[in-house]
Write an enzyme that holds these catalytic residues in place. Structure first.
Site, mmCIF file in Angstrom:
data_model
loop_
_atom_site.group_PDB
_atom_site.id
_atom_site.type_symbol
_atom_site.label_atom_id
_atom_site.label_comp_id
_atom_site.label_asym_id
_atom_site.label_seq_id
_atom_site.Cartn_x
_atom_site.Cartn_y
_atom_site.Cartn_z
ATOM 1 N N ASP A 31 0.818 -1.230 0.000
ATOM 2 C CA ASP A 31 0.000 0.000 0.000
ATOM 3 C C ASP A 31 0.844 1.269 0.000
ATOM 4 O O ASP A 31 0.305 2.375 0.065
ATOM 5 C CB ASP A 31 -0.955 0.010 1.198
ATOM 6 C CG ASP A 31 -0.224 -0.042 2.524
ATOM 7 O OD1 ASP A 31 1.020 -0.047 2.526
ATOM 8 O OD2 ASP A 31 -0.894 -0.070 3.583
ATOM 9 N N ARG B 127 12.064 26.040 6.426
ATOM 10 C CA ARG B 127 11.745 27.367 5.892
ATOM 11 C C ARG B 127 10.319 27.789 6.251
ATOM 12 O O ARG B 127 9.956 28.936 6.080
ATOM 13 C CB ARG B 127 11.966 27.400 4.370
ATOM 14 C CG ARG B 127 13.460 27.407 4.022
ATOM 15 C CD ARG B 127 13.699 27.450 2.545
ATOM 16 N NE ARG B 127 13.279 26.229 1.886
ATOM 17 C CZ ARG B 127 13.248 26.073 0.570
ATOM 18 N NH1 ARG B 127 13.616 27.065 -0.214
ATOM 19 N NH2 ARG B 127 12.885 24.923 0.049
ATOM 20 N N ASP C 29 21.316 37.250 -0.442
ATOM 21 C CA ASP C 29 20.457 38.111 0.391
ATOM 22 C C ASP C 29 21.111 38.297 1.753
ATOM 23 O O ASP C 29 22.092 37.620 2.077
ATOM 24 C CB ASP C 29 19.031 37.546 0.506
ATOM 25 C CG ASP C 29 18.994 36.138 1.072
ATOM 26 O OD1 ASP C 29 19.845 35.821 1.914
ATOM 27 O OD2 ASP C 29 18.114 35.360 0.665
ATOM 28 N N LYS D 6 17.455 40.531 -2.090
ATOM 29 C CA LYS D 6 16.530 39.654 -2.821
ATOM 30 C C LYS D 6 15.096 39.955 -2.399
ATOM 31 O O LYS D 6 14.826 40.159 -1.216
ATOM 32 C CB LYS D 6 16.874 38.195 -2.496
ATOM 33 C CG LYS D 6 15.919 37.180 -3.082
ATOM 34 C CD LYS D 6 16.416 35.773 -2.847
ATOM 35 C CE LYS D 6 15.892 35.187 -1.558
ATOM 36 N NZ LYS D 6 16.267 33.771 -1.377
ATOM 37 N N ARG E 24 11.430 37.991 -2.770
ATOM 38 C CA ARG E 24 10.767 36.775 -3.269
ATOM 39 C C ARG E 24 9.381 37.127 -3.782
ATOM 40 O O ARG E 24 8.574 37.717 -3.061
ATOM 41 C CB ARG E 24 10.700 35.719 -2.164
ATOM 42 C CG ARG E 24 10.098 34.409 -2.640
ATOM 43 C CD ARG E 24 10.366 33.244 -1.701
ATOM 44 N NE ARG E 24 11.729 32.729 -1.760
ATOM 45 C CZ ARG E 24 12.203 31.982 -2.742
ATOM 46 N NH1 ARG E 24 11.457 31.669 -3.779
ATOM 47 N NH2 ARG E 24 13.452 31.546 -2.705
HETATM 48 C C1 R5P Z 1 15.928 31.534 1.515
HETATM 49 O O1 R5P Z 1 15.781 32.308 2.438
HETATM 50 C C2 R5P Z 1 17.093 30.627 1.410
HETATM 51 O O2 R5P Z 1 18.215 31.150 2.056
HETATM 52 C C3 R5P Z 1 17.454 30.343 -0.036
HETATM 53 O O3 R5P Z 1 17.861 31.524 -0.669
HETATM 54 C C4 R5P Z 1 16.286 29.766 -0.750
HETATM 55 O O4 R5P Z 1 15.738 28.721 -0.030
HETATM 56 C C5 R5P Z 1 16.666 29.301 -2.135
HETATM 57 O O5 R5P Z 1 15.521 28.809 -2.744
HETATM 58 P P1 R5P Z 1 15.386 28.721 -4.311
HETATM 59 O O6 R5P Z 1 16.556 27.902 -4.816
HETATM 60 O O7 R5P Z 1 14.066 28.035 -4.537
HETATM 61 O O8 R5P Z 1 15.408 30.120 -4.844
#
Ligand code: R5P
Length: 283
Positions: free
Chosen positions: A34, A89, A159, A182, A184
């Site tokens: 399963d 994260r 960052d 950076k 996001r």
């Molecule tokens: C974020 O705060 C982490 O330090 C990395 O920059 C992040 O996890 C990288 O993720 P990705 O490769 O998806 O941009």
């Protein structure tokens, strides 16, 4: 000390056991029809101290870690090493109704000692019901970089959260370091603000804790190449490399990728075994 390597961390567990001269226990991992996981430690360990080494890259790795912990319930002392901790994260509640997933994961792990490696945020350590210590792999990355030949190198963090990694890796080399800004935009997409760093004609080593989708690295590589950098190298502690991350980095013009063995990938050229072995020996 007995070392138990989880399915996700066999190479690292073998290296740690080798570095410590410890007994490496063999386990088997299967699936029931399963899809449920079956885990069994094949070697004897009852009454002894055990150290389980298992990264939790995906949900199955986490379940396997819980199974190994339960299988060790009769051990005198249990140490857990989580070289890469998935869900780290998700360390905050961004929207009402969300869990703090890192807390949920940490609370489920019951042990005497827990070790993580460059965990995304050290505040997570407080959620473990154990003495929890975060280990730093960046000096090992620094040592590795030291043996490479670079043209007037500079280490750059994508960052401000990764500035400590850049500082640690660069300090061993006696070279410059800096960081970018950076933003996001989504899980896969980021923007990197250009900054006046003198990269023209120089080799650049970008360092981050995790490369996951590769979005952060690819943006940073492309921007630094545009600014005239000579060779751009991507270094990270945790090579998660989900989906097409590696292709994205090469498409952006990366010269080389340097990562550790917290996750066992082809680019895991730096071992964190000496750092883990030293921490376990110091207990
Ligand atoms: C974020 O705060 C982490 O330090 C990395 O920059 C992040 O996890 C990288 O993720 P990705 O490769 O998806 O941009």
């Amino acid at each position: 000390m007995n070392i138990i390597g989880g399915l996700a961390s066999q190479l690292l567990a073998g290296r740690v056991a080798g570095a410590m001269g410890s007994n490496l226990l063999v386990s088997e991992f299967k699936r029931f029809p399963d899809g449920e996981l079956y885990t069994r430690i094949l070697d004897d360990f009852a009454g002894d101290n055990v150290t389980i080494i298992q990264s939790t890259v995906n949900d199955s790795d986490f379940v396997a870690l819980l199974q190994l912990l339960d299988a060790c319930s009769e051990a005198a002392r249990i140490n857990v090493v989580i070289p890469y901790m998935g869900y780290a994260r998700q360390d905050k509640r961004f929207k009402k109704g969300e869990p703090i997933s890192a807390r949920a994961i940490a609370r489920a792990i019951k042990a005497d000692n827990v070790f993580t490696v460059n965990i995304h945020d050290e505040s997570i350590l407080d959620y473990f019901d154990a003495k929890a210590v975060n280990l730093d792999a960046t000096p090992m990355i620094g040592k590795y970089i030291k043996n490479m030949e670079f043209k007037n190198p500079v280490v750059i963090a994508p960052d401000d959260g990764a500035i400590g990694l850049a500082r640690n890796a660069a300090s061993d080399l006696g070279i410059d370091y800096d960081f970018l800004e950076k933003t996001r935009l989504s899980g896969e997409s980021v923007t990197i603000q250009p900054k006046n760093i003198a990269v023209e004609g120089r080799d650049v080593i970008i360092i981050d804790d995790i490369i996951s989708t590769g979005g952060t690295m690819a943006e940073t590589i492309a921007m630094l190449k545009n600014q005239g950098a000579h060779g751009v190298f991507a270094a990270c502690v945790h090579p998660v490399f989900s989906n097409n991350a590696v292709l994205k980095l090469f498409k952006a013009g990366v010269r080389g990728i340097i990562a550790t063995d917290t996750i066992d990938k082809g680019v895991s050229v730096v071992s964190v075994a000496p750092v883990i072995a030293a921490a376990l020996e110091a207990i």
